[in-house]
Design an enzyme around this catalytic site. Sequence first.
Site, short mmCIF file in Angstrom:
data_model
loop_
_atom_site.label_atom_id
_atom_site.label_comp_id
_atom_site.label_asym_id
_atom_site.label_seq_id
_atom_site.Cartn_x
_atom_site.Cartn_y
_atom_site.Cartn_z
N SER A 109 55.08 30.41 35.89
CA SER A 109 55.26 31.62 35.11
C SER A 109 56.62 32.20 35.47
O SER A 109 56.85 32.51 36.64
CB SER A 109 54.14 32.61 35.46
N LYS A 138 55.75 28.77 31.36
CA LYS A 138 55.35 30.02 30.69
C LYS A 138 56.45 31.02 30.92
O LYS A 138 56.93 31.16 32.05
CB LYS A 138 54.03 30.49 31.27
N LYS A 184 57.59 35.12 30.38
CA LYS A 184 57.13 36.46 30.04
C LYS A 184 57.96 36.95 28.86
O LYS A 184 59.19 36.73 28.82
CB LYS A 184 57.34 37.39 31.24
N ASP A 244 53.79 34.86 27.57
CA ASP A 244 52.81 35.86 28.01
C ASP A 244 53.42 37.25 27.80
O ASP A 244 54.46 37.57 28.38
CB ASP A 244 52.48 35.65 29.50
N GLU A 266 49.88 34.47 25.24
CA GLU A 266 48.91 35.12 26.12
C GLU A 266 48.98 36.64 25.95
O GLU A 266 50.06 37.22 26.00
CB GLU A 266 49.24 34.71 27.56
N ASP A 273 43.94 37.26 28.69
CA ASP A 273 44.00 37.43 30.15
C ASP A 273 43.38 38.81 30.45
O ASP A 273 42.16 38.91 30.69
CB ASP A 273 45.47 37.32 30.60
N LYS A 313 41.12 34.33 36.04
CA LYS A 313 41.59 34.77 37.36
C LYS A 313 40.35 35.31 38.05
O LYS A 313 39.77 36.29 37.57
CB LYS A 313 42.61 35.90 37.22
N GLY A 372 47.46 33.30 37.70
CA GLY A 372 47.96 33.62 39.03
C GLY A 372 48.28 35.10 39.14
O GLY A 372 48.52 35.76 38.12
O1 OSB Z 1 49.83 38.14 33.39
O2 OSB Z 1 49.52 36.25 34.26
C1 OSB Z 1 49.91 37.40 34.36
C2 OSB Z 1 51.57 37.98 37.78
C3 OSB Z 1 51.09 39.23 38.09
C4 OSB Z 1 50.29 39.89 37.18
C5 OSB Z 1 49.95 39.28 35.97
C6 OSB Z 1 50.41 38.01 35.66
C7 OSB Z 1 51.26 37.37 36.57
C8 OSB Z 1 51.87 36.07 36.32
C9 OSB Z 1 52.36 35.31 37.52
O3 OSB Z 1 52.09 35.63 35.21
C10 OSB Z 1 51.49 34.16 37.84
C11 OSB Z 1 51.84 33.59 39.20
O4 OSB Z 1 52.81 32.84 39.26
O5 OSB Z 1 51.11 33.89 40.18
MG MG Z 2 48.91 37.00 31.88
#
Ligand code: OSB
Ligand code: MG
Length: 370
Positions: free
Chosen positions: A135, A161, A163, A188, A213, A238, A262, A290
């Site tokens: 991510s 992925k 953001k 995402d 996402e 999510d 998660k 994550g």
């Molecule tokens: O939306 O998936 C998410 C990290 C913190 C809060 C929300 C998210 C995320 C990530 C990072 O996308 C995922 C990771 O590398 O741990």
């Molecule tokens: Mg997410």
Amino acid sequence: MTPDRLELRLLRLPLVRHFETSFGRSYGRTFVLVQLSADGVHGLGECVADDNPFYSSETTETAWQILANFIAPRVLGHRFGHPREILPALQIIRGHRMAKAAVEMAAWDLYARQLGQPLWQVLGGSGRPIASGVSIGIQDSIDQLEARVGEELAAGYRRIKIKIKPGWDVAPVERLRTRFGGIPLMVDANAAYTTADADHLQTLDAYDLMMIEQPLDYDDIVEHAGLQRRLKTPICLDESIHSTKQAVEAIEAGACRIINIKPGRVGGHAESIRVHDACAARGVPVWHGGMLESGIGRAHNIHLSTLANFTLPGDVAASRRYYAPDLIEPPIEVRADGTIEVPPGPGIGVHVAADRVERATERTLSLTHP
Ligand code: OSB
Ligand code: MG
């Protein structure tokens, strides 16, 4: 097991690199580490609540307060035949799933250690290596993003992925497709859009993304169903999914075609397994999300990711992307083929570097029974 001790630690760890999402930039993580003990055996859980209520309404401090005042008295001195009995025992506490999950997951680690088995085995997984994705946060420029993606692809990761948010969506995706061709790519939004953006989001359909996402609000299901009817790209939820019931409602409403699991968000491993199974029964693939976990939470995530319906690469990557050093030794590594091996041994199977935990600890609370 009859837990007789719960230790809470508030830890602060700087991130190797800041991480930016649609709700802001993080330079580190402040989180609660819990250790649950019974008959001299210990289990560890990492609370994924952050120090701000932006991803979810829970924070490090709300989790601490709920753990100490409401969860501990319902777990300590009570007998549990199996860790799946923990979440139902906490049902009177509404919400606070991240706080509940921290203890529930520690109970699974403890239970597996009591049996001398690896966690994946008691969870019903395969123990096989998992496919790892990354991510990548919002960057200062598209050139910088392109460089980051190049590095992660070179490291072998199986899925990228990025953001997105309004103003950082179509242009970065366009660049990555031009530069890297048909790589497995997804986005995402962390709830950064509204239904008024539907036309704009439709332009992403041209880029063959694996999924988008959580485009809409954190608590929404109905509007996602409306958006999914207009998008070719599958929606993955999510933030909107906190339970099996909500997962089933979302699938039946047509609000998503994929779900990100998660365990912290749904109340732990047992509820994650239920979401996983409900999705499998409806032909909906899942992947493991994550929360920038340390190696302790990451190890939990790896074991859970070996269940059969985790068919898409997750946001479970190598330690070195997050913390240097991680709290565990050796760290989690990704292999050249983009997979991660499950840590061997009983429970979560990782060796915690006690001195590093000690250095990162800002506060400790030890609760015992009797
Ligand atoms: O939306 O998936 C998410 C990290 C913190 C809060 C929300 C998210 C995320 C990530 C990072 O996308 C995922 C990771 O590398 O741990
Ligand atoms: Mg997410």
